[in-house]
Design a protein around this motif. Structure first.
Motif, PDB file in Angstrom:
ATOM      1  N   UNK A  54     -18.373 -40.139  -3.754  1.00  0.00           N
ATOM      2  CA  UNK A  54     -17.419 -39.720  -2.721  1.00  0.00           C
ATOM      3  C   UNK A  54     -17.534 -40.691  -1.547  1.00  0.00           C
ATOM      4  N   UNK A  55     -17.063 -41.912  -1.754  1.00  0.00           N
ATOM      5  CA  UNK A  55     -17.312 -42.989  -0.786  1.00  0.00           C
ATOM      6  C   UNK A  55     -16.386 -42.967   0.415  1.00  0.00           C
ATOM      7  N   UNK A  56     -15.259 -42.259   0.331  1.00  0.00           N
ATOM      8  CA  UNK A  56     -14.360 -42.148   1.469  1.00  0.00           C
ATOM      9  C   UNK A  56     -13.758 -43.464   1.925  1.00  0.00           C
ATOM     10  N   UNK A  57     -13.610 -44.418   1.018  1.00  0.00           N
ATOM     11  CA  UNK A  57     -13.009 -45.694   1.385  1.00  0.00           C
ATOM     12  C   UNK A  57     -13.941 -46.652   2.095  1.00  0.00           C
ATOM     13  N   UNK A  58     -15.250 -46.400   2.004  1.00  0.00           N
ATOM     14  CA  UNK A  58     -16.239 -47.256   2.656  1.00  0.00           C
ATOM     15  C   UNK A  58     -17.230 -47.766   1.613  1.00  0.00           C
TER      16      UNK A  58
ATOM     17  N   UNK B 287     -21.797 -51.936   6.311  1.00  0.00           N
ATOM     18  CA  UNK B 287     -20.666 -51.197   5.750  1.00  0.00           C
ATOM     19  C   UNK B 287     -19.356 -51.940   6.010  1.00  0.00           C
ATOM     20  N   UNK B 288     -18.367 -51.684   5.151  1.00  0.00           N
ATOM     21  CA  UNK B 288     -17.010 -52.202   5.366  1.00  0.00           C
ATOM     22  C   UNK B 288     -16.000 -51.261   4.720  1.00  0.00           C
ATOM     23  N   UNK B 289     -14.777 -51.375   5.150  1.00  0.00           N
ATOM     24  CA  UNK B 289     -13.694 -50.572   4.555  1.00  0.00           C
ATOM     25  C   UNK B 289     -13.210 -51.236   3.278  1.00  0.00           C
ATOM     26  N   UNK B 290     -12.835 -50.418   2.305  1.00  0.00           N
ATOM     27  CA  UNK B 290     -12.292 -50.923   1.047  1.00  0.00           C
ATOM     28  C   UNK B 290     -10.792 -51.180   1.185  1.00  0.00           C
TER      29      UNK B 290
END
Length: 290
Positions: free
Chosen positions: A213-217, A287-290
């Motif tokens: 459940x990475x939430x786009x990160x 961290x970074x956004x996908x």
């Protein structure tokens, strides 16, 4: 997401063994959550037809924790406010003591800069996924319930608490995560499996990864060797498939029966041979956004 704020503050030392293993593609597909698929054009490590690589890691975190803003001079914790401070940190990693409470130092009135942890940890990873060539941390196992909870809350990991044994006989390495994973160094005549180079392994260990459940990160580790990595060329790995598949032994048997070339014992354990590396690394997170 909370991981964007907390993850860059977490540093420490990770002493672990990393073992690439080949599994039938049909089994690895069952281990993937919805929305993640193989990247067949990714520059990974070649695998035989019908097989996919996974990586098992097993070891311990030492001195790992989160830097507290302001440092020693202005972060004071008194016993009456300890619980509320930790709740604000939203299950941030810390040293686990009796009754599952966290403490910042032996003397609660002493200023401290870090909440730290020294706990056992093991995981199953599936690399070379999606257009971003991500690694899925499929299951995370901790000796600390607080680490298991924080893994779920902060980075969306499928994490669990279990007990561990680490040791060996006659200098041979062994590691057990109860009800999940067993690793044992064996004689050369018993060994098998294909090897990765250290460079190939590091591309996965330091690559971008996600939880279920990475939430786009996506997150990655920055690793700095503290000792020379040691090859472990002859390892036996046993995986308890009902745990990794999160299903019953009966259902696991029925699924395994449909996968050509896959055999488990009567209790649900899959036995594999592989080669790995023993490492001790200084760690940092990004961290970074996908």
């Amino acid at each position: 997401m909370l991981s964007r704020i907390i993850s860059p503050q977490i540093t420490g030392t990770y002493t672990f063994t990393a073992i690439p293993l080949l599994l039938p593609t049909a089994l690895v597909e069952l281990l993937l959550p919805h929305g993640l698929a193989f990247n067949n054009t990714a520059p990974g490590v070649d695998a035989p037809q019908g097989m996919r690589w996974v990586v098992v890691e097993a070891g311990k975190q030492e001195g790992t924790g989160m830097g507290v803003p302001g440092g020693r001079n202005d972060f004071w914790v008194a016993s009456l406010s300890l619980r509320s401070v930790l709740e604000v940190l939203c299950f941030g990693v810390g040293k686990v003591v009796a009754q599952g409470l966290l403490t910042c130092s032996l003397d609660l009135l002493t200023p401290t800069r870090r909440l730290f942890v020294r706990k056992q940890e093991a995981k199953l990873e599936i690399p070379f996924l999606g257009p971003d060539n991500l690694t899925l941390k499929q299951s995370l196992l901790f000796s600390s319930w607080m680490m298991a909870v924080s893994g779920k809350r902060i980075t969306g990991l499928r994490s669990f608490k279990t007990s561990f044994e680490e040791g060996g006989v006659e200098g041979k390495y062994s590691y057990k995560a109860k009800g999940w994973l067993e690793i044992e160094e064996v004689q050369e005549s018993q060994a098998g499996g294909e090897e990765w180079t250290e460079e190939q392994l590091r591309k996965v260990l330091e690559g971008w990864w996600v939880g279920e459940r990475h939430g786009g990160v996506a997150t990655r580790f920055h690793l700095t060797p503290l000792t020379q990595p040691t090859p472990l060329p002859h390892l036996k790995v046993r995986m308890y498939l009902p745990s990794f598949l999160q299903t019953s032994l009966e259902k696991t048997r029925s699924v395994v029966g449909l996968i050509q070339g896959l055999v488990i014992d009567g209790d649900g354990w899959l036995e594999l041979r592989g080669s790995g590396w023993k490492l001790k690394e200084k760690t940092g997170m990004q961290c970074r956004s996908l």
